[in-house]
Design an enzyme around this catalytic site. Structure first.
Site, PDB file in Angstrom:
ATOM      1  N   ARG A 123       2.299 -44.938  26.622  1.00 57.85           N
ATOM      2  CA  ARG A 123       2.422 -44.227  25.325  1.00 57.85           C
ATOM      3  C   ARG A 123       1.866 -42.798  25.373  1.00 57.85           C
ATOM      4  O   ARG A 123       1.522 -42.221  24.352  1.00 57.85           O
ATOM      5  CB  ARG A 123       1.751 -45.004  24.198  1.00 57.85           C
ATOM      6  CG  ARG A 123       2.346 -46.377  23.980  1.00 57.85           C
ATOM      7  CD  ARG A 123       2.001 -46.949  22.633  1.00 57.85           C
ATOM      8  NE  ARG A 123       2.557 -48.271  22.492  1.00 57.85           N
ATOM      9  CZ  ARG A 123       1.927 -49.399  22.801  1.00 57.85           C
ATOM     10  NH1 ARG A 123       0.686 -49.348  23.266  1.00 57.85           N
ATOM     11  NH2 ARG A 123       2.512 -50.553  22.649  1.00 57.85           N
ATOM     12  N   LYS A 145       8.499 -29.362  25.181  1.00 56.26           N
ATOM     13  CA  LYS A 145       9.725 -30.147  25.019  1.00 56.26           C
ATOM     14  C   LYS A 145       9.975 -30.932  26.296  1.00 56.26           C
ATOM     15  O   LYS A 145       9.985 -30.348  27.387  1.00 56.26           O
ATOM     16  CB  LYS A 145      10.921 -29.227  24.766  1.00 56.26           C
ATOM     17  CG  LYS A 145      11.103 -28.834  23.325  1.00 56.26           C
ATOM     18  CD  LYS A 145      12.444 -28.130  23.170  1.00 56.26           C
ATOM     19  CE  LYS A 145      12.682 -27.701  21.749  1.00 56.26           C
ATOM     20  NZ  LYS A 145      13.941 -26.948  21.610  1.00 56.26           N
ATOM     21  N   GLU A 187      17.613 -16.862  30.123  1.00 56.95           N
ATOM     22  CA  GLU A 187      16.621 -17.246  29.091  1.00 56.95           C
ATOM     23  C   GLU A 187      15.715 -16.061  28.754  1.00 56.95           C
ATOM     24  O   GLU A 187      15.285 -15.907  27.612  1.00 56.95           O
ATOM     25  CB  GLU A 187      15.780 -18.440  29.558  1.00 56.95           C
ATOM     26  CG  GLU A 187      16.534 -19.758  29.679  1.00 56.95           C
ATOM     27  CD  GLU A 187      16.804 -20.464  28.341  1.00 56.95           C
ATOM     28  OE1 GLU A 187      16.514 -19.899  27.261  1.00 56.95           O
ATOM     29  OE2 GLU A 187      17.340 -21.588  28.386  1.00 56.95           O
ATOM     30  N   LYS A 223       7.194 -16.748  23.279  1.00 59.25           N
ATOM     31  CA  LYS A 223       7.466 -18.174  23.055  1.00 59.25           C
ATOM     32  C   LYS A 223       6.221 -18.895  22.556  1.00 59.25           C
ATOM     33  O   LYS A 223       6.303 -19.742  21.659  1.00 59.25           O
ATOM     34  CB  LYS A 223       7.993 -18.826  24.340  1.00 59.25           C
ATOM     35  CG  LYS A 223       8.284 -20.290  24.101  1.00 59.25           C
ATOM     36  CD  LYS A 223       9.173 -20.940  25.110  1.00 59.25           C
ATOM     37  CE  LYS A 223       9.422 -22.393  24.680  1.00 59.25           C
ATOM     38  NZ  LYS A 223      10.231 -23.125  25.633  1.00 59.25           N
ATOM     39  N   GLU A 233       9.638 -27.822  16.090  1.00 57.41           N
ATOM     40  CA  GLU A 233      10.981 -27.286  15.813  1.00 57.41           C
ATOM     41  C   GLU A 233      11.523 -27.709  14.448  1.00 57.41           C
ATOM     42  O   GLU A 233      12.618 -28.241  14.318  1.00 57.41           O
ATOM     43  CB  GLU A 233      11.958 -27.703  16.920  1.00 57.41           C
ATOM     44  CG  GLU A 233      13.189 -26.810  16.948  1.00 57.41           C
ATOM     45  CD  GLU A 233      14.133 -27.092  18.094  1.00 57.41           C
ATOM     46  OE1 GLU A 233      13.760 -26.773  19.239  1.00 57.41           O
ATOM     47  OE2 GLU A 233      15.211 -27.621  17.857  1.00 57.41           O
ATOM     48  N   ARG A 237      11.241 -22.289  15.390  1.00 52.90           N
ATOM     49  CA  ARG A 237      11.469 -22.584  16.812  1.00 52.90           C
ATOM     50  C   ARG A 237      12.950 -22.793  17.115  1.00 52.90           C
ATOM     51  O   ARG A 237      13.382 -22.622  18.254  1.00 52.90           O
ATOM     52  CB  ARG A 237      10.638 -23.799  17.242  1.00 52.90           C
ATOM     53  CG  ARG A 237      10.737 -24.067  18.733  1.00 52.90           C
ATOM     54  CD  ARG A 237       9.711 -25.026  19.252  1.00 52.90           C
ATOM     55  NE  ARG A 237       9.897 -25.226  20.685  1.00 52.90           N
ATOM     56  CZ  ARG A 237       9.114 -25.946  21.452  1.00 52.90           C
ATOM     57  NH1 ARG A 237       8.062 -26.553  20.935  1.00 52.90           N
ATOM     58  NH2 ARG A 237       9.358 -26.067  22.747  1.00 52.90           N
ATOM     59  N   ASN A 241      16.860 -21.617  20.344  1.00 55.30           N
ATOM     60  CA  ASN A 241      18.124 -22.216  20.790  1.00 55.30           C
ATOM     61  C   ASN A 241      19.276 -21.214  20.760  1.00 55.30           C
ATOM     62  O   ASN A 241      20.440 -21.610  20.922  1.00 55.30           O
ATOM     63  CB  ASN A 241      18.478 -23.430  19.914  1.00 55.30           C
ATOM     64  CG  ASN A 241      17.454 -24.537  20.065  1.00 55.30           C
ATOM     65  OD1 ASN A 241      16.927 -24.737  21.164  1.00 55.30           O
ATOM     66  ND2 ASN A 241      17.164 -25.252  18.999  1.00 55.30           N
ATOM     67  N   HIS A 244      22.396 -21.657  22.777  1.00 56.88           N
ATOM     68  CA  HIS A 244      22.367 -23.007  23.341  1.00 56.88           C
ATOM     69  C   HIS A 244      23.412 -23.952  22.746  1.00 56.88           C
ATOM     70  O   HIS A 244      23.772 -24.932  23.400  1.00 56.88           O
ATOM     71  CB  HIS A 244      20.974 -23.626  23.196  1.00 56.88           C
ATOM     72  CG  HIS A 244      19.987 -23.095  24.191  1.00 56.88           C
ATOM     73  ND1 HIS A 244      19.660 -21.757  24.271  1.00 56.88           N
ATOM     74  CD2 HIS A 244      19.246 -23.708  25.161  1.00 56.88           C
ATOM     75  CE1 HIS A 244      18.761 -21.585  25.231  1.00 56.88           C
ATOM     76  NE2 HIS A 244      18.498 -22.745  25.788  1.00 56.88           N
ATOM     77  N   HIS A 248      25.130 -25.506  25.673  1.00 55.77           N
ATOM     78  CA  HIS A 248      25.102 -26.939  25.991  1.00 55.77           C
ATOM     79  C   HIS A 248      26.523 -27.506  26.032  1.00 55.77           C
ATOM     80  O   HIS A 248      26.825 -28.378  26.848  1.00 55.77           O
ATOM     81  CB  HIS A 248      24.280 -27.705  24.944  1.00 55.77           C
ATOM     82  CG  HIS A 248      22.801 -27.556  25.129  1.00 55.77           C
ATOM     83  ND1 HIS A 248      21.884 -28.083  24.265  1.00 55.77           N
ATOM     84  CD2 HIS A 248      22.072 -26.943  26.094  1.00 55.77           C
ATOM     85  CE1 HIS A 248      20.652 -27.806  24.676  1.00 55.77           C
ATOM     86  NE2 HIS A 248      20.742 -27.109  25.777  1.00 55.77           N
ATOM     87  N   HIS A 260      22.428 -24.479  33.579  1.00 48.77           N
ATOM     88  CA  HIS A 260      21.963 -24.221  32.213  1.00 48.77           C
ATOM     89  C   HIS A 260      21.928 -22.731  31.869  1.00 48.77           C
ATOM     90  O   HIS A 260      22.458 -22.292  30.840  1.00 48.77           O
ATOM     91  CB  HIS A 260      20.579 -24.854  32.033  1.00 48.77           C
ATOM     92  CG  HIS A 260      20.004 -24.658  30.670  1.00 48.77           C
ATOM     93  ND1 HIS A 260      20.553 -25.221  29.539  1.00 48.77           N
ATOM     94  CD2 HIS A 260      18.935 -23.940  30.235  1.00 48.77           C
ATOM     95  CE1 HIS A 260      19.851 -24.868  28.476  1.00 48.77           C
ATOM     96  NE2 HIS A 260      18.857 -24.096  28.876  1.00 48.77           N
TER      97      HIS A 260
HETATM   98  N1  GLY Z   1      13.804 -23.916  25.115  1.00 50.98           N
HETATM   99  C1  GLY Z   1      13.644 -23.820  23.711  1.00 50.98           C
HETATM  100  C2  GLY Z   1      12.367 -24.391  23.211  1.00 50.98           C
HETATM  101  O1  GLY Z   1      11.483 -24.703  23.992  1.00 50.98           O
HETATM  102  O2  GLY Z   1      12.212 -24.551  22.027  1.00 50.98           O
END
Ligand code: GLY
Length: 355
Positions: A123, A145, A187, A223, A233, A237, A241, A244, A248, A260
């Site tokens: 956990r 993430k 990025e 960031k 997010e 946040r 994206n 993305h 994606h 990516h």
């Molecule tokens: N790669 C986008 C984020 O970490 O929110």
């Protein structure tokens, strides 16, 4: 120890991102102060393991850690339940306990997957990020993430878990193949579009290789600020994206053959063109973005039709019922979250395709 830059990320818990040369060789001593004594399971893919695994394990052992390592096949196609399950079984066989730690040594796939293994094993145990690509250095290693892909789409199963520490050894970036370096540039340019002219001008007036340390530190600082304000997010946040949704979709349409960063670059260019053509962005912004992407060997479009991209994008986790939130660049340093009905996505993507 070598000269370094340190950026604190004020989340729960607070952790440090350290940037400098030779950090993998020093990782044992550096992590000792953060982790204390424990067992560390180092996870690396089959590309990265021959390059750095022995250096990292030796440094950890020298610092007194008990060390074990697990190597899995490289590539986004292996960021799935099969590999995750194998890592979890390895952690159990290696008898890691709640006070132990996973080290993710590699690029974005490794960080996401080893991070998710740490988040779910017992956990949740601690993990550290040892990014070896530009993409994982400027983006994915920071912010907590973690995820694997499902058949329906990318990163559809995962968890938020902040790392205990991030060590970015800029020596690793020197020997990256050009295409892998370009993935990270995508990025970084995305971050430039979000953050404003100061960072973006470094891409416009020079190249990433002119000022890598400054660009990396600026990207991570930007960031870190966003993550501190919106760790899970729920709002701001989501702007990270940018590019993305379409990116994606491109990855998925290609069966993950398109990496990516290249997909995000194309997605960013498509969204910028769409935004300008639909009257949301100031004139000229899409050309400025496309020029930076091209200069770094990145695509600014895709051959996949709008219909295929919209269909793939609507399986993305950014969808919420009958609406989806897209990130719309309006100017450098001014991007907007737009919640649109799912039916509007196809014409927006169509507007952004083509020269
Ligand atoms: N790669 C986008 C984020 O970490 O929110």
């Amino acid at each position: 120890m070598s000269s370094v830059q340190t950026i604190e990320v004020h989340t729960a818990p607070t952790y440090e991102v350290t940037i400098g040369v030779g950090l993998l060789r020093e990782c044992g001593a550096r992590l000792k102060t953060v982790l204390g004594g424990c067992r560390i399971a180092v996870a690396a893919d089959s590309n990265v393991a021959p390059l750095y695994l022995e250096t990292v394990c030796a440094s950890l052992r020298d610092a007194g850690f008990a060390v074990c390592s697990y190597v899995f096949p490289a590539g986004e196609a292996h960021k799935n339940f099969t590999t995750l399950s194998a890592i979890l079984e390895f952690l159990a066989e290696s008898q890691l306990t709640r006070t132990d730690c996973v080290a993710a040594l590699g690029g974005g796939v490794t960080g996401d997957m080893a991070g998710f293994a740490a988040a779910s094993y017992l956990r949740g145990i601690r993990y550290v990020q040892l990014p070896t690509t530009l993409l994982s250095t400027v983006d994915s290693s920071v912010g907590g993430k973690t995820a694997i892909d499902l058949a329906a789409g990318k990163n559809l199963a995962g968890a938020f878990l902040q790392p205990a520490a991030v060590l970015c050894d800029t020596d690793c970036l020197r020997s990256l193949p050009a295409a892998v370096f370009a993935d990270g540039a995508a990025e970084a340019i995305k971050t430039g579009v979000l953050s404003g002219e100061t960072l973006f001008s470094l891409f416009e007036d020079g190249t990433l290789t002119d000022a890598p340390a400054e660009i990396i530190a600026r990207c991570i600082r930007y960031k870190a600020g966003v993550v501190e304000r919106d760790e899970k997010e729920q709002g701001e946040r989501r702007k990270l994206n940018l590019g993305h949704t379409v990116g994606h979709a491109i990855e998925k349409c290609s069966g993950y053959a398109i990496p990516h960063g290249h997909a995000v670059a194309a997605g960013l260019a498509v969204m910028a063109r769409a935004s300008e053509r639909l009257g949301w962005a100031e004139p000229g912004v899409s050309a400025r973005i496309a020029a930076c992407l091209e200069k770094n060997g990145l695509p600014t479009g895709t051959d996949y039709p709008a219909e295929a991209l919209a269909k793939a994008a609507l399986a993305d986790k950014k969808r919420s019922g009958d609406s989806i939130t897209i990130v719309v660049p309006k100017a450098i340093g001014d991007c907007e979250l737009k919640r649109i009905p799912v039916t509007e996505l196809l014409p927006i993507i169509a507007a952004g395709l083509g020269g």
